[in-house]
Design a protein around this motif. Structure first.
Motif, PDB file in Angstrom:
ATOM      1  N   ASP A 175      72.407 -32.168  22.071  1.00  0.00           N
ATOM      2  CA  ASP A 175      71.871 -31.938  20.735  1.00  0.00           C
ATOM      3  C   ASP A 175      70.870 -30.801  20.828  1.00  0.00           C
ATOM      4  OD1 ASP A 175      70.798 -31.977  18.212  1.00  0.00           O
ATOM      5  OD2 ASP A 175      70.373 -34.117  18.190  1.00  0.00           O
ATOM      6  N   GLY A 176      71.294 -29.611  20.436  1.00  0.00           N
ATOM      7  CA  GLY A 176      70.442 -28.430  20.555  1.00  0.00           C
ATOM      8  C   GLY A 176      69.702 -28.136  19.273  1.00  0.00           C
ATOM      9  N   ASP A 177      68.692 -27.271  19.379  1.00  0.00           N
ATOM     10  CA  ASP A 177      67.882 -26.936  18.220  1.00  0.00           C
ATOM     11  C   ASP A 177      68.496 -25.825  17.376  1.00  0.00           C
ATOM     12  OD1 ASP A 177      65.999 -28.811  18.897  1.00  0.00           O
ATOM     13  OD2 ASP A 177      64.777 -27.430  20.064  1.00  0.00           O
ATOM     14  N   ASN A 178      69.308 -24.998  17.983  1.00  0.00           N
ATOM     15  CA  ASN A 178      69.846 -23.874  17.210  1.00  0.00           C
ATOM     16  C   ASN A 178      71.091 -23.291  17.864  1.00  0.00           C
ATOM     17  OD1 ASN A 178      68.977 -21.805  19.256  1.00  0.00           O
ATOM     18  ND2 ASN A 178      66.948 -22.507  18.632  1.00  0.00           N
ATOM     19  N   ARG A 179      71.939 -22.708  17.109  1.00  0.00           N
ATOM     20  CA  ARG A 179      73.114 -21.932  17.498  1.00  0.00           C
ATOM     21  C   ARG A 179      73.824 -22.474  18.733  1.00  0.00           C
ATOM     22  NH1 ARG A 179      71.267 -15.685  16.069  1.00  0.00           N
ATOM     23  NH2 ARG A 179      70.763 -16.116  13.872  1.00  0.00           N
ATOM     24  N   ASP A 180      73.807 -21.705  19.843  1.00  0.00           N
ATOM     25  CA  ASP A 180      74.577 -22.122  21.011  1.00  0.00           C
ATOM     26  C   ASP A 180      73.747 -22.937  21.997  1.00  0.00           C
ATOM     27  OD1 ASP A 180      72.923 -20.142  21.989  1.00  0.00           O
ATOM     28  OD2 ASP A 180      74.475 -19.193  23.218  1.00  0.00           O
ATOM     29  N   GLU A 181      72.595 -23.444  21.559  1.00  0.00           N
ATOM     30  CA  GLU A 181      71.742 -24.203  22.473  1.00  0.00           C
ATOM     31  C   GLU A 181      72.452 -25.413  23.079  1.00  0.00           C
ATOM     32  OE1 GLU A 181      68.990 -24.729  24.952  1.00  0.00           O
ATOM     33  OE2 GLU A 181      68.530 -23.231  23.428  1.00  0.00           O
ATOM     34  N   PRO A 182      73.229 -26.192  22.302  1.00  0.00           N
ATOM     35  CA  PRO A 182      73.909 -27.325  22.948  1.00  0.00           C
ATOM     36  C   PRO A 182      74.882 -26.892  24.036  1.00  0.00           C
ATOM     37  CG  PRO A 182      74.705 -27.027  20.703  1.00  0.00           C
ATOM     38  CD  PRO A 182      73.480 -26.173  20.851  1.00  0.00           C
ATOM     39  N   TYR A 183      75.548 -25.748  23.849  1.00  0.00           N
ATOM     40  CA  TYR A 183      76.444 -25.259  24.895  1.00  0.00           C
ATOM     41  C   TYR A 183      75.635 -24.819  26.114  1.00  0.00           C
ATOM     42  CZ  TYR A 183      79.832 -22.591  27.519  1.00  0.00           C
ATOM     43  OH  TYR A 183      80.637 -22.128  28.537  1.00  0.00           O
ATOM     44  N   GLN A 184      74.476 -24.200  25.883  1.00  0.00           N
ATOM     45  CA  GLN A 184      73.624 -23.791  26.991  1.00  0.00           C
ATOM     46  C   GLN A 184      73.097 -25.013  27.747  1.00  0.00           C
ATOM     47  OE1 GLN A 184      73.355 -20.757  28.015  1.00  0.00           O
ATOM     48  NE2 GLN A 184      74.497 -19.902  26.293  1.00  0.00           N
ATOM     49  N   ALA A 229      74.764 -27.812  28.023  1.00  0.00           N
ATOM     50  CA  ALA A 229      75.922 -28.265  28.807  1.00  0.00           C
ATOM     51  C   ALA A 229      76.094 -27.397  30.046  1.00  0.00           C
ATOM     52  CB  ALA A 229      77.181 -28.234  27.945  1.00  0.00           C
ATOM     53  N   ASP A 230      75.935 -26.097  29.878  1.00  0.00           N
ATOM     54  CA  ASP A 230      76.077 -25.176  30.998  1.00  0.00           C
ATOM     55  C   ASP A 230      75.048 -25.484  32.086  1.00  0.00           C
ATOM     56  OD1 ASP A 230      77.251 -22.730  32.193  1.00  0.00           O
ATOM     57  OD2 ASP A 230      75.280 -21.869  31.837  1.00  0.00           O
ATOM     58  N   GLU A 231      73.806 -25.731  31.661  1.00  0.00           N
ATOM     59  CA  GLU A 231      72.732 -26.030  32.612  1.00  0.00           C
ATOM     60  C   GLU A 231      72.991 -27.368  33.321  1.00  0.00           C
ATOM     61  OE1 GLU A 231      68.829 -24.558  34.003  1.00  0.00           O
ATOM     62  OE2 GLU A 231      70.488 -23.687  32.873  1.00  0.00           O
ATOM     63  N   LEU A 232      73.415 -28.365  32.557  1.00  0.00           N
ATOM     64  CA  LEU A 232      73.687 -29.668  33.158  1.00  0.00           C
ATOM     65  C   LEU A 232      74.838 -29.594  34.138  1.00  0.00           C
ATOM     66  CD1 LEU A 232      73.143 -32.771  33.215  1.00  0.00           C
ATOM     67  CD2 LEU A 232      74.994 -32.958  31.541  1.00  0.00           C
ATOM     68  N   PHE A 233      75.910 -28.906  33.757  1.00  0.00           N
ATOM     69  CA  PHE A 233      77.085 -28.815  34.627  1.00  0.00           C
ATOM     70  C   PHE A 233      76.731 -28.133  35.947  1.00  0.00           C
ATOM     71  CE2 PHE A 233      81.116 -29.520  31.968  1.00  0.00           C
ATOM     72  CZ  PHE A 233      80.484 -30.469  31.185  1.00  0.00           C
ATOM     73  N   LYS A 234      75.910 -27.089  35.894  1.00  0.00           N
ATOM     74  CA  LYS A 234      75.494 -26.397  37.122  1.00  0.00           C
ATOM     75  C   LYS A 234      74.734 -27.350  38.035  1.00  0.00           C
ATOM     76  CE  LYS A 234      75.043 -21.725  35.147  1.00  0.00           C
ATOM     77  NZ  LYS A 234      74.059 -20.688  34.721  1.00  0.00           N
ATOM     78  N   ALA A 235      73.795 -28.085  37.455  1.00  0.00           N
ATOM     79  CA  ALA A 235      72.980 -28.997  38.254  1.00  0.00           C
ATOM     80  C   ALA A 235      73.804 -30.158  38.795  1.00  0.00           C
ATOM     81  CB  ALA A 235      71.820 -29.521  37.409  1.00  0.00           C
ATOM     82  N   MET A 236      74.696 -30.696  37.960  1.00  0.00           N
ATOM     83  CA  MET A 236      75.520 -31.827  38.401  1.00  0.00           C
ATOM     84  C   MET A 236      76.522 -31.393  39.461  1.00  0.00           C
ATOM     85  SD  MET A 236      74.652 -34.726  36.962  1.00  0.00           S
ATOM     86  CE  MET A 236      75.993 -35.858  36.558  1.00  0.00           C
ATOM     87  N   LYS A 237      76.983 -30.162  39.370  1.00  0.00           N
ATOM     88  CA  LYS A 237      77.905 -29.651  40.392  1.00  0.00           C
ATOM     89  C   LYS A 237      77.210 -29.605  41.749  1.00  0.00           C
ATOM     90  CE  LYS A 237      81.166 -25.887  41.261  1.00  0.00           C
ATOM     91  NZ  LYS A 237      81.711 -24.599  40.757  1.00  0.00           N
ATOM     92  N   LYS A 238      75.932 -29.163  41.770  1.00  0.00           N
ATOM     93  CA  LYS A 238      75.172 -29.129  43.019  1.00  0.00           C
ATOM     94  C   LYS A 238      74.982 -30.536  43.582  1.00  0.00           C
ATOM     95  CE  LYS A 238      72.526 -24.874  42.264  1.00  0.00           C
ATOM     96  NZ  LYS A 238      71.168 -24.279  42.107  1.00  0.00           N
ATOM     97  N   ALA A 239      74.886 -31.522  42.676  1.00  0.00           N
ATOM     98  CA  ALA A 239      74.715 -32.916  43.098  1.00  0.00           C
ATOM     99  C   ALA A 239      76.054 -33.627  43.258  1.00  0.00           C
ATOM    100  CB  ALA A 239      73.853 -33.658  42.081  1.00  0.00           C
ATOM    101  N   ASN A 240      77.154 -32.853  43.256  1.00  0.00           N
ATOM    102  CA  ASN A 240      78.505 -33.409  43.365  1.00  0.00           C
ATOM    103  C   ASN A 240      78.756 -34.476  42.296  1.00  0.00           C
ATOM    104  OD1 ASN A 240      81.088 -33.561  44.492  1.00  0.00           O
ATOM    105  ND2 ASN A 240      80.513 -35.178  45.913  1.00  0.00           N
ATOM    106  N   TRP A 241      78.178 -34.232  41.126  1.00  0.00           N
ATOM    107  CA  TRP A 241      78.318 -35.140  39.984  1.00  0.00           C
ATOM    108  C   TRP A 241      77.894 -36.567  40.341  1.00  0.00           C
ATOM    109  CZ3 TRP A 241      79.205 -34.020  34.871  1.00  0.00           C
ATOM    110  CH2 TRP A 241      79.487 -32.674  34.591  1.00  0.00           C
ATOM    111  N   LEU A 242      76.943 -36.663  41.282  1.00  0.00           N
ATOM    112  CA  LEU A 242      76.347 -37.945  41.685  1.00  0.00           C
ATOM    113  C   LEU A 242      77.388 -38.937  42.191  1.00  0.00           C
ATOM    114  CD1 LEU A 242      73.800 -38.324  38.731  1.00  0.00           C
ATOM    115  CD2 LEU A 242      73.391 -37.373  40.995  1.00  0.00           C
ATOM    116  N   LYS A 243      78.403 -38.401  42.855  1.00  0.00           N
ATOM    117  CA  LYS A 243      79.463 -39.267  43.375  1.00  0.00           C
ATOM    118  C   LYS A 243      79.000 -40.127  44.538  1.00  0.00           C
ATOM    119  CE  LYS A 243      83.398 -36.470  41.851  1.00  0.00           C
ATOM    120  NZ  LYS A 243      84.577 -35.666  42.260  1.00  0.00           N
TER     121      LYS A 243
END
Length: 229
Positions: A150-159, A161-175
């Motif tokens: 839930d973003g505040d404006n325009r493409d913020e929700p996609y950004q 998602a992009d930030e979360l995906f990068k971090a979760m990828k480093k954590a191997n999606w907490l597998k």
């Protein structure tokens, strides 16, 4: 039957490391033993904590509650150090609240995509669905994780998602964690987000973690959570 139970326990131990109280973050070490002794819920505690609040010379403090089938930790950012459950921590200002961690007996229900959401785009092979009228709400599903942005404006929700995906990828999606169903929700912006994780384990416990700060730091803290023995 006993053999199956033993194998399940061994599998769980491989999935989740056991640490000693002195291995958790320093400001939680004084309360670790008390939590273990006063709840039947397996206690997860972070072995990493972001230092981004230290830049403003703040100190992490906690209020702790332990019950038979639940424990809760409230994380506060204060102007000076306080011992856990100091009376000064019982009526904190909203701005001082930086997180919360709880564990309890329970279950999580799967969350379906809202019917009015439409396909938006793909991110790392994951379909993102957006609310077509508001366009600041995104839904996604990957493995056990249901995600809402839930973003505040325009493409913020996609950004987000992009930030979360990068971090979760480093954590191997907490597998490496015991997670059979999980929810992630993010409000705000990438750098000052309100990030919530909730997940159910295979043995019938639910853990919730909330964090106010950078998304990547929230993921690092969740990835650092270990069971304390």
């Amino acid at each position: 039957m006993k053999k199956l139970a033993l194998l399940s326990l061994i599998s769980l131990l491989f999935l989740t490391a056991l640490v000693k109280p002195q291995e958790v973050v320093p400001f939680l070490r004084p309360v670790a033993n008390g939590l273990i002794q006063n709840t039947n819920v397996p206690v997860l505690l972070p072995t990493y904590w972001s230092d981004h609040h230290k830049k403003s010379k703040k100190h992490a403090s906690v209020k702790v509650r332990a019950y038979e089938n639940r424990y809760s930790i409230y994380f506060l950012s204060m102007d000076k150090p306080y011992q856990a459950n100091d009376p000064a921590l019982f009526q904190p200002t909203e701005s001082s609240r930086i997180g919360e961690l709880s564990g309890y007996v329970g279950t999580i229900m799967p969350s379906d995509r809202p019917r009015d959401f439409i396909f938006y785009k793909k991110k790392d092979g994951v379909k993102l669905w957006i609310q077509p009228w508001i366009r600041s709400l995104i839904y996604a599903k990957r493995g056990p994780w249901t995600m809402r942005f839930d973003g505040d404006n325009r493409d913020e929700p996609y950004q987000q998602a992009d930030e979360l995906f990068k971090a979760m990828k480093k954590a191997n999606w907490l597998k490496n964690k015991d997670i059979i169903e999980g929810h992630i929700s993010i409000l705000g912006t990438r750098r000052e987000a309100y990030t919530s994780f909730s997940w159910e384990t295979s043995d019938g416990y639910v853990y919730d973690f909330y964090y106010k700060g950078p998304i990547k730091e929230a993921v690092k803290i969740v990835d650092s959570l270990e069971f304390v023995q």
